[in-house]
Design a protein around this motif. Structure first.
Motif, PDB file in Angstrom:
ATOM      1  N   THR A 112       0.891  -1.465   0.011  1.00 32.88           N
ATOM      2  CA  THR A 112      -0.344  -0.067   0.362  1.00 32.88           C
ATOM      3  C   THR A 112       0.879   1.846  -0.211  1.00 32.88           C
ATOM      4  O   THR A 112       1.241   1.547   1.063  1.00 32.88           O
ATOM      5  N   VAL A 113       0.647   1.307  -1.153  1.00 31.64           N
ATOM      6  CA  VAL A 113       1.821   2.593  -1.460  1.00 31.64           C
ATOM      7  C   VAL A 113       1.483   3.536  -2.313  1.00 31.64           C
ATOM      8  O   VAL A 113       0.975   3.469  -2.978  1.00 31.64           O
ATOM      9  N   ASN A 114       1.855   5.261  -2.533  1.00 34.69           N
ATOM     10  CA  ASN A 114       1.590   5.808  -3.553  1.00 34.69           C
ATOM     11  C   ASN A 114       2.234   5.694  -4.863  1.00 34.69           C
ATOM     12  O   ASN A 114       3.012   4.972  -4.417  1.00 34.69           O
TER      13      ASN A 114
HETATM   14  C1  LIG Z   1       0.700   9.807  -0.283  1.00 35.40           C
HETATM   15  O1  LIG Z   1       1.343  11.227  -0.583  1.00 35.40           O
HETATM   16  C2  LIG Z   1       0.892  11.625  -0.201  1.00 35.40           C
HETATM   17  C3  LIG Z   1       0.712  13.344  -0.554  1.00 35.40           C
HETATM   18  O2  LIG Z   1       1.829  13.422  -0.976  1.00 35.40           O
HETATM   19  C4  LIG Z   1       1.383  11.984   1.733  1.00 35.40           C
HETATM   20  O3  LIG Z   1       0.807  12.644   2.291  1.00 35.40           O
HETATM   21  C5  LIG Z   1       0.832  10.399   1.960  1.00 35.40           C
HETATM   22  O4  LIG Z   1       1.725   9.890   2.551  1.00 35.40           O
HETATM   23  C6  LIG Z   1       1.097   9.239   1.209  1.00 35.40           C
HETATM   24  N1  LIG Z   1       0.830   7.953   1.402  1.00 35.40           N
HETATM   25  C7  LIG Z   1       1.809   6.665   1.490  1.00 35.40           C
HETATM   26  C8  LIG Z   1       1.271   5.981   1.625  1.00 35.40           C
HETATM   27  O5  LIG Z   1       2.613   6.987   1.244  1.00 35.40           O
END
Ligand SMILES: *[C@@H]1O[C@H](CO)[C@@H](O)[C@H](O)[C@H]1NC(C)=O
Ligand SMILES: *[C@@H]1O[C@H](CO)[C@@H](O)[C@H](O)[C@H]1NC(C)=O
Ligand SMILES: *[C@@H]1O[C@H](CO)[C@@H](O)[C@H](O)[C@H]1NC(C)=O
Length: 280
Positions: free
Chosen positions: A59-61
């Motif tokens: 689960t990551v961006n």
């Molecule tokens: C995804 O990106 C957002 C905006 O940069 C950040 O706030 C969030 O922590 C990130 N989530 C993950 C799971 O890395």
């Protein structure tokens, strides 16, 4: 110009793809055990292992080049990650399915793209040397370019800590050229593009973090990229304190549970006027 026409022009400027290892959103882990995988379903893994038990969907961006609906893939190693008789190593490495060792992915001018991120719940051990990406020549005599991490056997480049990503040139060169290094900060995508000029014998590194466009971080440095071969994406963990053949000697602790997250793996053809995608 209408929006549709502009979009068509932008798409037309994209470089031709040599291979595409980006993972569709609906891909299942089981599909990596079959010929429908974008990677070789049999290599490089431990005896009796299956890719579906080695890979994870974390689960990551999205990484930079997964922004268009493809997803990240995590490669793990355990104490069972012993490839053939290599008891000194722990290995799980994805090889692009079309990459035979003598195919066009190692000819002309090509740019390899990939992004890496730490899994802080499965940390690597900085006492060891790791290879997270490399091109291994078709006769297995060298690695022409390598992304290393950790405590490099023989010593880290001057001033480079073990918690760093290091892009190095041909490992048989004396000395081995450190093309680029950067701290492997957690919670961050580290995006790489590496242009391999198989005609001129040079290597150039591009890098960015998260969603920033790639930027050049090295010149096109002389580097022996001859010998074709296969691209490896994953984890090769070397032992500590090995003898003359570290593939079969040295120390590996018990109970290994380590992983690295990959995104946006593909190779594009840069032969035509240095074509390279710096952003999606
Ligand atoms: C995804 O990106 C957002 C905006 O940069 C950040 O706030 C969030 O922590 C990130 N989530 C993950 C799971 O890395
Ligand atoms: C890291 O590796 C060294 C050498 O194999 C080992 O002694 C140590 O216990 C490991 N550390 C962790 C936190 O696993
Ligand atoms: C995104 O995917 C669409 C549909 O497959 C494609 O037409 C478009 O070129 C892609 N865009 C990028 C930036 O890859």
């Amino acid at each position: 110009m209408s929006f549709a026409t502009l979009a068509a022009v932008v798409a037309a400027q994209k470089c031709p793809l040599q291979f595409d290892g980006r993972i569709p959103k609906d891909a299942t882990l089981d599909s990596f055990d079959t010929s429908s995988s974008p990677f070789n379903d049999a290599y490089v893994i431990g005896g009796n292992q299956k890719w579906s038990s080695i890979l994870q969907f974390p689960t990551v961006n999205s990484s930079l080049f997964d922004a268009n609906g493809t997803k990240a893939l995590e490669v793990t190693i355990s104490s069972s990650s012993i490839f053939q008789s290599q008891t000194g190593f722990r290995r799980s490495e994805l090889l692009p399915a079309s990459n035979s060792g003598t195919d066009p992915s190692t000819a002309g001018v090509k740019t390899i793209h990939f992004s890496v991120q730490k899994d802080t719940s499965r940390p690597l051990n900085t006492s060891h040397e790791y290879q997270l990406f490399f091109l291994e020549s078709n006769d297995y005599s060298t690695n022409q370019v390598v992304l290393k991490y950790g405590s490099i056997i023989g010593g880290n480049p001057s001033g480079v800590s073990s918690d760093s990503l290091m892009v190095m040139g041909n490992v048989n060169a004396k000395p081995v050229v450190n093309l680029y290094s950067t701290k492997f900060t957690p919670g961050t995508w580290h995006n790489f593009a590496i242009t391999l000029n198989f005609n001129a014998g040079t290597t150039q590194v591009y890098y960015s973090t998260n969603n920033a466009p790639l930027a050049s971080v090295s010149k096109a440095v002389k580097n022996d990229v001859s010998g074709q071969g296969e691209y490896h994406f994953g984890i090769l963990k070397k032992p500590t304190g090995g003898g003359s053949d570290i593939t079969k000697s040295g120390f590996q602790e018990a109970g290994i549970n380590e992983g690295i997250i990959f995104g946006g793996i593909f190779e594009e053809d840069s032969s035509s006027s240095g074509c390279i995608s710096l952003k999606p």
